[in-house]
Design a protein around this motif. Structure first.
Motif, PDB file in Angstrom:
ATOM      1  N   PHE A 293      54.246  40.829  44.223  1.00 57.71           N
ATOM      2  CA  PHE A 293      55.266  41.855  44.015  1.00 57.71           C
ATOM      3  C   PHE A 293      56.625  41.167  43.990  1.00 57.71           C
ATOM      4  O   PHE A 293      56.915  40.339  44.857  1.00 57.71           O
ATOM      5  N   HIS A 294      57.443  41.516  43.005  1.00 56.63           N
ATOM      6  CA  HIS A 294      58.805  41.001  42.897  1.00 56.63           C
ATOM      7  C   HIS A 294      59.774  42.167  42.725  1.00 56.63           C
ATOM      8  O   HIS A 294      59.401  43.205  42.166  1.00 56.63           O
ATOM      9  N   PHE A 295      61.006  41.988  43.172  1.00 57.47           N
ATOM     10  CA  PHE A 295      62.099  42.912  42.864  1.00 57.47           C
ATOM     11  C   PHE A 295      63.139  42.133  42.086  1.00 57.47           C
ATOM     12  O   PHE A 295      63.458  40.990  42.434  1.00 57.47           O
ATOM     13  N   GLY A 296      63.672  42.751  41.030  1.00 58.70           N
ATOM     14  CA  GLY A 296      64.686  42.095  40.228  1.00 58.70           C
ATOM     15  C   GLY A 296      65.815  43.044  39.879  1.00 58.70           C
ATOM     16  O   GLY A 296      65.684  44.265  40.008  1.00 58.70           O
ATOM     17  N   ALA A 297      66.930  42.470  39.426  1.00 60.67           N
ATOM     18  CA  ALA A 297      68.082  43.245  38.976  1.00 60.67           C
ATOM     19  C   ALA A 297      68.181  43.119  37.464  1.00 60.67           C
ATOM     20  O   ALA A 297      68.112  42.020  36.912  1.00 60.67           O
ATOM     21  N   VAL A 298      68.357  44.251  36.783  1.00 64.79           N
ATOM     22  CA  VAL A 298      68.406  44.282  35.322  1.00 64.79           C
ATOM     23  C   VAL A 298      69.754  44.853  34.890  1.00 64.79           C
ATOM     24  O   VAL A 298      70.222  45.855  35.423  1.00 64.79           O
TER      25      VAL A 298
END
Length: 194
Positions: free
Chosen positions: A98-103
């Motif tokens: 699982f990853h969290f990213g900013a777009v």
């Protein structure tokens, strides 16, 4: 927070995206929580044509004592056959991250590398049939779960040896395994009660 992310936040509208990746046997499942996104040579989509989409992700729990960190991912499977396939024993132990990213909302591109939130493996599944649909609960555990595996069933026998090393016949003609071997001595020391 990286300098690139700080600069982006000050001048752009930023969206947070969750990325789930499972390295299933013969298939790489890459799902995000909305739209689509290209990252790390992989396209993450909100609905995988073969397996469906994410309904929810339970909060991860830290392991205490003899428990490894774990959680639950609930999928809306594309079909009953997709749910059955995901429940295959071959898929148990498949790598899951699982990853969290900013777009950047204007460009749809990642601003910086997504943060790894969880790295583990699929454990068990439960299919829930409900009126109007079905869900598949997928339990996952940290890779450290393997440290808790015991060696029950490990025996000094030809059958176990062949199970571990198929085709290796080194124990095929071993006899008298009940005989005691004394380390560092030709016979049992006297007075020990052997």
């Amino acid at each position: 927070m990286t300098p690139a992310l700080q600069a982006a936040l000050s001048r752009r509208q930023v969206m947070i995206v969750g990325l789930v990746q499972a390295a299933l046997p013969g298939y790489n499942l890459a799902i995000c929580d909305g739209g689509w996104l290209d990252w790390n040579g992989q396209r993450f989509v909100s609905r995988d044509a073969r397996f469906g989409s994410i309904q929810s992700v339970e909060d991860f729990t830290d392991g205490v004592g003899d428990e490894a960190p774990a959680g639950q991912l609930t999928l809306l499977p594309a079909s009953t056959s997709a749910a059955v396939e995901l429940s295959s024993p071959d898929f148990q132990g498949a790598a899951l991250s699982f990853h969290f990213g900013a777009v950047d909302a204007m460009t749809g591109k990642l601003i910086d590398e997504p943060d790894l939130v969880f790295d583990g493996e699929l454990d068990t599944t439960t299919l829930n049939e409900e009126r109007g649909g079905r869900t598949l609960d997928m339990e996952f555990v940290s890779a450290s779960e393997r440290f808790f595996a015991d060696n029950e069933g490990t025996r000094l026998s030809n059958a176990f040896h062949l199970e571990t090393w198929p085709g290796e016949t080194g124990m095929a003609n071993v006899t008298d395994v009940a005989k005691r071997d004394y380390w560092g001595a030709d016979k049992a020391p006297t007075g020990i009660g052997y």
